[in-house]
Design an enzyme around this catalytic site. Sequence first.
Site, PDB file in Angstrom:
ATOM      1  N   VAL A   1      46.261  32.434  33.806  1.00 47.47           N
ATOM      2  CA  VAL A   1      47.634  32.122  33.443  1.00 47.47           C
ATOM      3  C   VAL A   1      47.673  30.718  32.847  1.00 47.47           C
ATOM      4  O   VAL A   1      47.153  29.768  33.447  1.00 47.47           O
ATOM      5  CB  VAL A   1      48.573  32.212  34.670  1.00 47.47           C
ATOM      6  CG1 VAL A   1      50.008  31.924  34.256  1.00 47.47           C
ATOM      7  CG2 VAL A   1      48.481  33.585  35.311  1.00 47.47           C
TER       8      VAL A   1
ATOM      9  N   ILE B   1      47.147  27.095  34.169  1.00 45.95           N
ATOM     10  CA  ILE B   1      47.913  26.976  35.416  1.00 45.95           C
ATOM     11  C   ILE B   1      47.133  27.560  36.580  1.00 45.95           C
ATOM     12  O   ILE B   1      47.008  26.959  37.639  1.00 45.95           O
ATOM     13  CB  ILE B   1      49.277  27.685  35.286  1.00 45.95           C
ATOM     14  CG1 ILE B   1      50.146  27.002  34.235  1.00 45.95           C
ATOM     15  CG2 ILE B   1      50.001  27.707  36.631  1.00 45.95           C
ATOM     16  CD1 ILE B   1      51.462  27.712  33.992  1.00 45.95           C
TER      17      ILE B   1
ATOM     18  N   GLY C   1      43.118  33.592  38.186  1.00 45.07           N
ATOM     19  CA  GLY C   1      43.125  34.566  39.266  1.00 45.07           C
ATOM     20  C   GLY C   1      42.114  35.667  39.081  1.00 45.07           C
ATOM     21  O   GLY C   1      41.283  35.634  38.162  1.00 45.07           O
ATOM     22  N   GLY C   2      42.185  36.668  39.969  1.00 48.91           N
ATOM     23  CA  GLY C   2      41.211  37.750  39.933  1.00 48.91           C
ATOM     24  C   GLY C   2      41.390  38.684  38.756  1.00 48.91           C
ATOM     25  O   GLY C   2      40.426  39.256  38.248  1.00 48.91           O
TER      26      GLY C   2
ATOM     27  N   ASP D   1      50.610  43.627  44.568  1.00 49.48           N
ATOM     28  CA  ASP D   1      49.881  42.383  44.836  1.00 49.48           C
ATOM     29  C   ASP D   1      50.869  41.289  45.252  1.00 49.48           C
ATOM     30  O   ASP D   1      50.780  40.147  44.818  1.00 49.48           O
ATOM     31  CB  ASP D   1      49.079  41.946  43.613  1.00 49.48           C
ATOM     32  CG  ASP D   1      48.040  40.863  43.958  1.00 49.48           C
ATOM     33  OD1 ASP D   1      47.644  40.799  45.143  1.00 49.48           O
ATOM     34  OD2 ASP D   1      47.642  40.101  43.063  1.00 49.48           O
TER      35      ASP D   1
ATOM     36  N   LYS E   1      49.756  35.120  30.419  1.00 48.30           N
ATOM     37  CA  LYS E   1      48.637  35.625  31.216  1.00 48.30           C
ATOM     38  C   LYS E   1      47.780  36.531  30.362  1.00 48.30           C
ATOM     39  O   LYS E   1      48.263  37.508  29.782  1.00 48.30           O
ATOM     40  CB  LYS E   1      49.137  36.388  32.446  1.00 48.30           C
ATOM     41  CG  LYS E   1      47.998  36.887  33.324  1.00 48.30           C
ATOM     42  CD  LYS E   1      48.503  37.350  34.684  1.00 48.30           C
ATOM     43  CE  LYS E   1      47.335  37.704  35.596  1.00 48.30           C
ATOM     44  NZ  LYS E   1      47.780  38.038  36.955  1.00 48.30           N
TER      45      LYS E   1
END
Length: 809
Positions: free
Chosen positions: A69, A61, A64-65, A178, A85
């Site tokens: 995910v 999906i 990210g950093g 975040d 995740k």
Amino acid sequence: ACGDDAALRDDLLAMLDAHERVATPVPEMSTQSVPYTGQGSSGMLQPDTVVDGKYKIIELINDGGMGSVYRARRISDVKMDVALKVIKPGLDSKQVLARFHNERQALALMNHDNIAKILDAGMTELGRPYFVMELVKGLPLTRFCDENKLPIIQRLELFTKICSAVQHAHQKGIVHRDLKPNNILVGLYDDKPVPKVIDFGLAKALYQPLTEDSLHTRLHSFVGTWRYTAPEQALLNNLDIDTRADIYSLGVILYELLTGQTPIDRSRLQDAAEDEVVRIIREEEPPRPSEKIRSSAQLSSIAALRSLEPVRLQKLVRGDLDWIVMKALDKDRNRRYPSAGDLAAEVERYLRDEPVEAGPPTVRYRLMKFVRRHRGKVALAGFALATLVLAAVISSIGWARAYREQQRANQNARLARDQAAIAKAVNDFVRDDLVAEVDPHHSIQPDRPFVSNITMKKVLDRAAEKVGSRFADQPLVEAGIRHTIGKTYMGLGDYKSAQAHLERAEELRRRESGPDDPDRLESLHELGWLTVHVGANAERAESMLREAASRRADTLGRSHPAACKSRYALAVLLMNSKRGEAKEILEEVLQEQKKSLTPRHRDALVTQRELANVLKDEGNLREAERMLNEVLQIQSEILSKQHPDTLTTQNNLALVYDALNEFAKAEGLLLDLVKVSEHELGADHPAHLSYMINLAAVKHEREKYHEAIDIYSKIIPPLKAVAGAQGPDTLAAIQNQGAILLQIGKLKEAEPLLLEAYQGCRKVFGENDERTIGVIEHLKLLYESQQNQPEVKRWADLLEKARRKPPGD
């Protein structure tokens, strides 16, 4: 996955039990995810991979950093798609795993409709930690809002739900750290948009205070999103981050929902070194949202995505929403909202048209909000006018400006306390004697029934009766309140009541504070400007405005907006009698306003409009047309098409077209104008009635005699009521109706009207004024048509005498 870790197993069972109690199905949205099709980087899970023997990977999906995910499917009797995740390599240290244990119980207890549920946690076969969350099939917050062109109100409603979710997490001891639109997904539940905050727990787990062994990594790494990061969080040794960091991030999200941009542009941070990024976040103050909107090159598209015209978007955001956002974004976290719940409550107050705590606690502000909230009860002459009048009127109380003057002059503290006492007294009066009149909780008394449709004028009338007795021993308080009431009466068109209050305010301020007191000069200016509007006693008006202009220039400076304002008013007054001086003043004022303000400032536009009127009177009609069209376009953009300034400019432009004999254009503008002015100002407002006079005059020019007569018959009674039987507009309407009746041969109907107009003009303007001479000419013509030679001779003699006598003698 839990092995021999009994605590981990118990926590995971608790989370699953919590999920079963509150699980909510998620509707499909085909645009929610982008399937992964390419080759993964090192450590990327491939489709059909089974994680921990329980979850089968379907697709990526988001990468990210902090982690990747995936959409995964639970391998059990109950097939269920989830979001899984996996922490990226390098972040799966023993310290991180230990922190997972401290946080799992809090996550299991979280139960909020706007938080994506944590379902499971464990380790992959390669020893990398993972979380399993409810799969939210939706779009990132800002993308959802833009693709559906959600108006500002609906965006704010979504935002309050997000704040509620964050507040719930904070109460559980969890700080997100975040928060950003990509971590807030919006899906449709029963066809209603519902936001879901995702990734809770990760930031807290990754950024709790570390042991000395891991401090080096903490000082040299940053995981998050700079544009949404609080100033205190931007320091890489941020050992003291609390829930207020999330408040800042929520402020950035709200800023973006309103403006389509973050306070700090992405490009600035991308191009800057890390030390410069930290400096920008910690030191540079962002522009207010309304300023960001105004200066945006994409203003039209930003407004369209919010289902608004650009000027409406700017007006909607300016004020309350500016204040709310900037409080949330304060560099000093002690000055932000204490909690996400407080921020949500503030936005909800805005949605209910109640005063917001971040706004200035002034009488002007709170009364303006009250009128908006009770617009159904407070029947002002149009809401646009009410906002304009109250915004300009109540600010003229002047105590705040007087206080600033005292500071500048370094006067003693006693005077400051006096001014604070005046402010409190004025505020109490507005609350207890003005606003309470339309609040049933205050105004219902055993001997006085509550009237739900009370008008603002009735409220003012009742309150005005109490001023003299209530503040007999507080002259400056009485002066401030009388000035406020006088200006409000003026805005509502009740010039007689306005004059009485403004005269008393000026008298008290002059007696108590001296002739050069800024508030006394403000009252003197308004009194002179009122006299200009009434059209009576031009000599008195000129004397007051010359004094106000001169003293303001001496005390404040010639280019000060207040000094320019008085000189402008003087020029308007002199237009008929001393046009050369009037033009010179207007040209000087306009140049000073363009330097000290901006060419697009409201005051500069009004001055430019008056200069165009001078050009019209001089016969330079095309240049006047050009200038008025320019002013009209800018005012429509920055004020609105319904604003009184814009309406006046449209009226003046119509008069230019009338002078150009372009009667169809003039009539079209005026027909549109009177519809708007009647709706916004009211059928009995002097400005609307003045526009109706001009419309009737143009219809007369187009030989639509009966339509013109009907208009005059309709407006003369309210003109007599609001402007007086001998007001300039009243006399003009009476004379014009008589002239049309004379022209179509209805001499008996014309005669009493023209005689009434003559008596009024002679008394108000004098025998030799051009308006009086015009009526005499009509009467002479009427009697010539009747072949009444004695009356013809009488009016011919009066005409010769009036023309022979120089004006002003």
